[in-house]
Design an enzyme around this catalytic site. Structure first.
Site, mmCIF file in Angstrom:
data_model
loop_
_atom_site.group_PDB
_atom_site.id
_atom_site.type_symbol
_atom_site.label_atom_id
_atom_site.label_comp_id
_atom_site.label_asym_id
_atom_site.label_seq_id
_atom_site.Cartn_x
_atom_site.Cartn_y
_atom_site.Cartn_z
ATOM 1 N N HIS A 131 0.835 -1.216 0.000
ATOM 2 C CA HIS A 131 0.000 0.000 0.000
ATOM 3 C C HIS A 131 0.871 1.268 0.000
ATOM 4 O O HIS A 131 0.684 2.160 -0.844
ATOM 5 C CB HIS A 131 -0.907 -0.032 1.239
ATOM 6 C CG HIS A 131 -1.782 1.157 1.401
ATOM 7 N ND1 HIS A 131 -3.120 1.154 1.070
ATOM 8 C CD2 HIS A 131 -1.533 2.408 1.864
ATOM 9 C CE1 HIS A 131 -3.638 2.342 1.315
ATOM 10 N NE2 HIS A 131 -2.699 3.128 1.808
ATOM 11 N N GLU A 132 1.820 1.338 0.917
ATOM 12 C CA GLU A 132 2.638 2.556 1.010
ATOM 13 C C GLU A 132 3.503 2.720 -0.248
ATOM 14 O O GLU A 132 3.657 3.823 -0.753
ATOM 15 C CB GLU A 132 3.513 2.536 2.268
ATOM 16 C CG GLU A 132 2.736 2.564 3.580
ATOM 17 C CD GLU A 132 1.786 3.758 3.727
ATOM 18 O OE1 GLU A 132 1.961 4.779 3.028
ATOM 19 O OE2 GLU A 132 0.844 3.658 4.539
ATOM 20 N N HIS A 135 1.577 4.259 -3.014
ATOM 21 C CA HIS A 135 1.542 5.730 -2.958
ATOM 22 C C HIS A 135 2.772 6.343 -3.631
ATOM 23 O O HIS A 135 2.679 7.372 -4.287
ATOM 24 C CB HIS A 135 1.485 6.210 -1.510
ATOM 25 C CG HIS A 135 0.144 6.068 -0.849
ATOM 26 N ND1 HIS A 135 -1.041 6.431 -1.473
ATOM 27 C CD2 HIS A 135 -0.208 5.643 0.396
ATOM 28 C CE1 HIS A 135 -2.044 6.226 -0.636
ATOM 29 N NE2 HIS A 135 -1.584 5.726 0.498
ATOM 30 N N HIS A 141 -5.944 6.562 -2.578
ATOM 31 C CA HIS A 141 -6.801 5.548 -1.973
ATOM 32 C C HIS A 141 -7.926 5.139 -2.921
ATOM 33 O O HIS A 141 -8.492 5.958 -3.640
ATOM 34 C CB HIS A 141 -7.353 6.048 -0.631
ATOM 35 C CG HIS A 141 -6.300 6.063 0.424
ATOM 36 N ND1 HIS A 141 -6.307 6.914 1.496
ATOM 37 C CD2 HIS A 141 -5.174 5.307 0.552
ATOM 38 C CE1 HIS A 141 -5.230 6.679 2.243
ATOM 39 N NE2 HIS A 141 -4.527 5.715 1.676
ATOM 40 N N CYS A 142 -8.217 3.833 -2.877
ATOM 41 C CA CYS A 142 -9.147 3.217 -3.816
ATOM 42 C C CYS A 142 -10.425 2.861 -3.063
ATOM 43 O O CYS A 142 -10.380 2.444 -1.900
ATOM 44 C CB CYS A 142 -8.493 1.950 -4.379
ATOM 45 S SG CYS A 142 -9.491 1.045 -5.555
ATOM 46 N N CYS A 166 -6.223 -3.734 -7.392
ATOM 47 C CA CYS A 166 -7.398 -4.021 -8.219
ATOM 48 C C CYS A 166 -7.038 -3.701 -9.679
ATOM 49 O O CYS A 166 -6.025 -3.039 -9.943
ATOM 50 C CB CYS A 166 -8.595 -3.200 -7.741
ATOM 51 S SG CYS A 166 -8.494 -1.455 -8.180
#
Ligand code: ZN
Ligand code: ZN
Length: 181
Positions: A131-132, A135, A141-142, A166
């Site tokens: 996740h990070e 970025h 953010h999704c 995704c």
């Protein structure tokens, strides 16, 4: 040539877990991944009033000391991290930058009074690291709750998401050029 993702252990994350993280990140991002030891003085990023460590200052430290061939640099720590506007963060990254940090502190079951489970910890750590780093490649953010770029405030939200992007985020990632120096 910039082609290496460096993982920087800060303050005793478990080494066998870092090996699993290394394998997962090299698969997800198709990068060469190496460990890098830096002598970060954790007292310098400690907030005595909050009893937490300022993640943004850790990012600045990484950016100051990253090797020339750094594609991305990720610190992994046991320290409890914060940014001034939030009570805590699981991690922080520079949007479209090169540096990110993730913490195991609040990913551990023990933090919530539940018996330790290293498989669960690893699952959460890999998701938060992906996740990070997402970025740093410009992803925001999704809304898809199963996507790794879904925002997580609680570990339960981490547990329901996947550690992959995704299709929409994957397409954005594939179209992202590495940031120029
Ligand atoms: Zn995020
Ligand atoms: Zn997504």
């Amino acid at each position: 040539m910039r082609n290496t993702l460096y993982i920087v252990p800060v303050h005793h994350p478990r080494l066998e877990n870092l090996e699993l993280l290394k394998q997962a990140l090299s698969e997800v991002f198709s990068l060469h991944v190496e460990f890098l030891n830096l002598e970060l003085d954790i007292e310098a990023v400690f907030n005595i009033r909050r009893h937490q460590y300022h993640s943004t200052e850790i990012l600045a430290y990484l950016l100051d000391r990253m090797p020339d061939d750094t594609e991305r640099i990720l610190a992994v720590t046991d320290l409890d991290l914060y940014i001034p506007i939030l009570t805590f963060v699981f991690g922080e990254a520079q949007l479209r930058g090169r540096a990110a940090v993730v913490s195991c502190h609040r990913l551990k079951n023990e933090f919530y009074g539940i018996p330790a489970d290293n498989d669960i910890l690893m699952d959460r750590l890999i998701k938060e690291a992906v996740h990070e780093l997402g970025h740093t490649y410009g992803l925001i953010h999704c809304t898809n709750y199963a996507c790794v770029m879904h925002a997580s405030t609680y570990v339960e939200e981490i547990d329901i998401k996947d550690y992959h992007f995704c299709p929409a985020c994957q397409a954005l990632l594939a179209g992202t050029e590495p940031r120029q120096p």
